[in-house]
Design a protein around this motif. Structure first.
Motif, short mmCIF file in Angstrom:
data_model
loop_
_atom_site.label_atom_id
_atom_site.label_comp_id
_atom_site.label_asym_id
_atom_site.label_seq_id
_atom_site.Cartn_x
_atom_site.Cartn_y
_atom_site.Cartn_z
N ASP A 96 0.84 -1.19 0.00
CA ASP A 96 0.00 0.00 0.00
C ASP A 96 0.89 1.25 0.00
O ASP A 96 2.12 1.16 0.03
N THR A 97 0.26 2.41 -0.04
CA THR A 97 1.01 3.66 -0.23
C THR A 97 2.12 3.84 0.78
O THR A 97 3.27 4.11 0.42
N GLN A 142 1.05 5.21 -9.42
CA GLN A 142 -0.30 4.94 -8.91
C GLN A 142 -0.42 5.20 -7.41
O GLN A 142 -1.39 5.80 -6.95
N ARG A 143 0.54 4.71 -6.65
CA ARG A 143 0.41 4.78 -5.18
C ARG A 143 0.94 6.08 -4.59
O ARG A 143 0.43 6.56 -3.58
#
Ligand code: G3I
Length: 304
Positions: A96-97, A142-143
């Motif tokens: 995840d980010t 994207q993240r």
């Protein structure tokens, strides 16, 4: 001078080559490498998948093999590459980010730290733009969003303050091209805001569909005018004979004509190990004979 490395050095530039660890045991390969080149880039061994196949578990073996060979010969080493969408181990795509951000910074810290002070230039971010000038839709984009490139360069400066930090890409050779303009605007923005960037790498993978552009010299000069160095980082040119030789000559002349062009790296020692199967895009043929392209580059470096 009688070798590429020595002739380039007389002009204040380096002449380098991409090396694969698996070929260092081949005596003709290593003899040609040691004789002709003064800078080395690992063709694959310093990429994320090779160095950190599992999170925070680092394999230095093959990369160190290349690094130690080069340093043992007194050659410079270019680092390739820290943040790239390709040759990225699977685990990175699942983060995840906040985990991706910390994994990216950790990768930069560990890898640059391993050779701190001993790598002349790092390709910090590689191939982040599409042909139309938009950002490539990578996991980083994207993240982490547009800011990831800047974050990577800031982390890189802190991890090894002595390394030149490069943005590296292909198809940014033609000045009147959307991708070239997008990279130019990014570098202009970075230098204006004090984001640490020292150089732009022009990969230089040319072929008949993508030949050396006539305004190549203009492109290198315009980037240099932003206050960064420029380097030809992965040069290879499909073809053979005098046609190929003339294009190699053109690239060499352009680098010589731009004071801030530090040097040229060709993407392999011999045609037989080129990443472009079926092409003969390098300076030595499969038997390590010098090609017309070699003679053209050497003569140009020697002022001929
Ligand atoms: O290491 C594996 C090996 O274990 C496996 O058995 C074998 C079977 O295919 O593959 C090996 O990995 C290959 C790797 O090179 C190491 O030899 C990959 O398949 C192959 O795709 C990879 O190609 C490299 C390519 O980057 C990958 O994107 C080329 O050697 C390398 O020259 C090329 O270099 C890139 C620059 O990094 C960035 N700019 C473009 C340039 C040319 O594509």
């Amino acid at each position: 001078a009688t070798t590429l490395g020595a002739a380039a050095a007389e002009r204040g530039k380096y002449f380098g080559v991409a090396v694969a660890a698996g070929h260092l045991g081949e005596s003709d390969y290593t003899a040609t490498l040691n004789r002709e080149f003064r800078s080395v880039t690992a063709e694959n061994e310093m990429k994320w998948d090779a160095l950190e196949p599992n999170r925070n578990q680092f394999n230095w073996g093959n990369a160190d093999r290349i690094f130690n060979h080069a340093r043992g010969q007194g050659m410079a080493v270019r680092g390739h590459t820290l943040v790239w969408h390709s040759q990225l181990p699977g685990w990175v795509g699942g983060l995840d980010t906040s985990n991706l951000r910390s994994a990216m910074v950790n990768h930069i810290n560990q890898v640059m730290g391993h050779w701190r002070g001993q790598i002349t230039a790092w390709d910090v971010v590689n191939e982040a733009f599409e042909e139309n000038g938009s950002r490539r839709n990578s996991v980083f984009q994207q993240r982490l969003g547009d800011g990831y490139i800047e974050e990577a360069f800031r982390a890189a400066r802190a991890a090894d303050p002595n390394a030149k930090l490069c943005y590296n890409d292909y198809n940014i050779d033609r000045w009147d091209y959307a991708k070239t303009q997008a990279v130019y605007r990014m570098v202009q923005d970075f230098t204006a805001r004090g984001v640490p960037i020292d150089c732009v790498g022009f990969q230089g993978h040319f072929n008949s569909g993508n030949p050396l552009p006539s305004n190549y010299h203009t492109t290198l000069g315009n980037f240099a005018s932003l206050g960064v160095d420029v380097q030809i980082t992965e040069l290879d040119i499909a073809g053979s004979g005098q046609t190929q030789a003339e294009q190699f000559r053109g690239v060499t002349q352009a680098c010589l004509a731009v004071a801030r062009c530090n040097g040229i790296t060709v993407w392999g020692v011999t045609d037989k190990y080129s990443w472009r199967p079926g092409d003969t895009p390098l300076l030595f043929d499969g038997n390590y004979n010098k090609k017309p392209a070699y003679d053209a580059v050497l003569a140009t470096l020697n002022g001929g």
